[in-house]
Motif scaffolding. Structure first.
Motif, PDB file in Angstrom:
ATOM      1  N   LEU A 202       0.834  -1.197   0.000  1.00 21.61           N
ATOM      2  CA  LEU A 202       0.000   0.000   0.000  1.00 21.61           C
ATOM      3  C   LEU A 202       0.871   1.251   0.000  1.00 21.61           C
ATOM      4  N   GLU A 203       0.551   2.157  -0.899  1.00 21.59           N
ATOM      5  CA  GLU A 203       1.309   3.399  -1.037  1.00 21.59           C
ATOM      6  C   GLU A 203       0.616   4.518  -0.259  1.00 21.59           C
ATOM      7  N   HIS A 204       1.376   5.200   0.571  1.00 21.13           N
ATOM      8  CA  HIS A 204       0.825   6.338   1.303  1.00 21.13           C
ATOM      9  C   HIS A 204       0.688   7.525   0.355  1.00 21.13           C
ATOM     10  N   VAL A 205      -0.495   8.121   0.299  1.00 18.19           N
ATOM     11  CA  VAL A 205      -0.752   9.223  -0.622  1.00 18.19           C
ATOM     12  C   VAL A 205      -0.273  10.536  -0.007  1.00 18.19           C
ATOM     13  N   ASP A 206       0.630  11.217  -0.716  1.00 15.31           N
ATOM     14  CA  ASP A 206       1.099  12.533  -0.290  1.00 15.31           C
ATOM     15  C   ASP A 206       0.121  13.588  -0.791  1.00 15.31           C
ATOM     16  N   LEU A 207      -0.281  14.486   0.089  1.00 16.83           N
ATOM     17  CA  LEU A 207      -1.294  15.490  -0.220  1.00 16.83           C
ATOM     18  C   LEU A 207      -0.647  16.812  -0.621  1.00 16.83           C
ATOM     19  N   GLU A 208      -1.206  17.438  -1.649  1.00 23.28           N
ATOM     20  CA  GLU A 208      -0.684  18.709  -2.125  1.00 23.28           C
ATOM     21  C   GLU A 208      -0.856  19.793  -1.058  1.00 23.28           C
ATOM     22  N   ASP A 209       0.176  20.618  -0.890  1.00 24.13           N
ATOM     23  CA  ASP A 209       0.121  21.736   0.055  1.00 24.13           C
ATOM     24  C   ASP A 209      -0.412  21.293   1.417  1.00 24.13           C
ATOM     25  N   ASP A 210       0.116  20.191   1.896  1.00 25.91           N
ATOM     26  CA  ASP A 210      -0.355  19.644   3.167  1.00 25.91           C
ATOM     27  C   ASP A 210       0.294  20.391   4.325  1.00 25.91           C
ATOM     28  N   GLY A 211      -0.363  21.444   4.764  1.00 28.17           N
ATOM     29  CA  GLY A 211       0.178  22.253   5.841  1.00 28.17           C
ATOM     30  C   GLY A 211      -0.384  21.921   7.205  1.00 28.17           C
ATOM     31  N   ARG A 212      -1.025  20.744   7.331  1.00 30.96           N
ATOM     32  CA  ARG A 212      -1.603  20.368   8.620  1.00 30.96           C
ATOM     33  C   ARG A 212      -0.523  20.218   9.683  1.00 30.96           C
ATOM     34  N   ILE A 213      -0.792  20.750  10.850  1.00 23.48           N
ATOM     35  CA  ILE A 213       0.143  20.593  11.967  1.00 23.48           C
ATOM     36  C   ILE A 213       0.083  19.160  12.491  1.00 23.48           C
ATOM     37  N   LEU A 214      -1.131  18.686  12.741  1.00 20.13           N
ATOM     38  CA  LEU A 214      -1.334  17.301  13.138  1.00 20.13           C
ATOM     39  C   LEU A 214      -1.870  16.524  11.933  1.00 20.13           C
ATOM     40  N   LYS A 215      -1.093  15.570  11.467  1.00 15.16           N
ATOM     41  CA  LYS A 215      -1.507  14.781  10.311  1.00 15.16           C
ATOM     42  C   LYS A 215      -2.113  13.465  10.813  1.00 15.16           C
TER      43      LYS A 215
END
Length: 249
Positions: A202-215
């Motif tokens: 399973l590939e972890h999907v990287d999110l565009e402009d992911d500026g979340r402090i808590l992911k």
């Protein structure tokens, strides 16, 4: 005395709505929407956000979905062509409303199942569930998994709960979408999560402009190309930002 009732295994799964009986055309590319909806507590803005962001999505995966006076009404009226399956974690004693994880789609699943984590949350002792829906994409079996992973537990219990999910996934050989609230609020949890599901391809999907402090919320895929993946940062109707992913099979 606890303010909730945990349903027996026979009463966990609930279906709301009916998918179209005619064959549904599976697009080459399709959109999924993933959101911990915070039980819809901010009702005055939640309903507007849910309608606008969920509109047109091929698959909607929710955590902290509720069976109350509001959420199923939205499903039936604004998503009337969708079939919703909910795995209920518990019922509140005061009004018997329930909460859990849900998957909605115009496509009817071939099968629906769930697992309940062996360990419960500390303090409240509530269970956490993972919902498994298998679909037929023009002859190809595809598995969608919606999860809400344990939060207030030891690292060992957290890890064990991920292995429980991985064990059930390991019996499926086709394409997979795994998404939800993984409660990865520290680096150890995050790395353990990625390592366990990487072993299953399973590939972890990287999110565009992911500026979340808590992911805390994540999407994993196998057998798909990721066309686009984004976070809706402007949404304030939940304590989690919604995720929108476009996939190609």
């Amino acid at each position: 005395m606890v303010p909730y009732i945990v349903p027996t295994k026979e009463k966990v799964l609930l279906k709301i709505g009916e998918g179209d009986e005619s064959p549904v055309v599976i697009p080459t590319e399709f959109d999924i929407f993933v959101w911990n909806v915070f039980k819809g507590q901010k009702a005055h803005i939640f309903e507007k956000d849910f309608r606008s962001l969920g509109e047109g999505k091929d698959f909607i995966l929710l955590q902290e979905a509720t069976v109350d006076q509001r959420m199923p009404k939205i499903w039936k009226e604004d998503f009337s062509s969708y079939e919703w399956h909910l795995a209920q974690s518990f019922h509140y004693k005061k009004d018997l409303t329930s909460t859990g994880v849900a998957i909605g789609s115009k496509l009817r699943p071939e099968s629906v199942d769930f697992i309940r984590a062996k360990t419960r949350e500390l303090f409240w002792l509530t269970p956490k569930l993972t919902l498994f829906s298998e679909y037929d994409f023009a002859g190809k079996k595809v598995l969608f998994v919606c999860t809400h992973v344990l939060n207030f537990v030891t690292l060992g219990a957290f890890t064990e709960s991920l292995y429980e999910i991985a064990q059930k996934i390991s019996t499926f050989n086709g394409p997979i979408v795994l998404a939800g609230d993984f409660n990865t609020w520290n680096f150890k949890r995050y790395m353990i999560m990625k390592s366990i599901f990487r072993e299953l391809g399973l590939e972890h999907v990287d999110l565009e402009d992911d500026g979340r402090i808590l992911k805390l919320d994540h999407v994993f895929v196998r057998g798909f190309d990721v066309v686009r993946a984004r976070v809706h940062h402007s949404v304030i109707s939940s304590d989690h930002f919604p995720l929108e992913i476009r996939l190609k099979l």
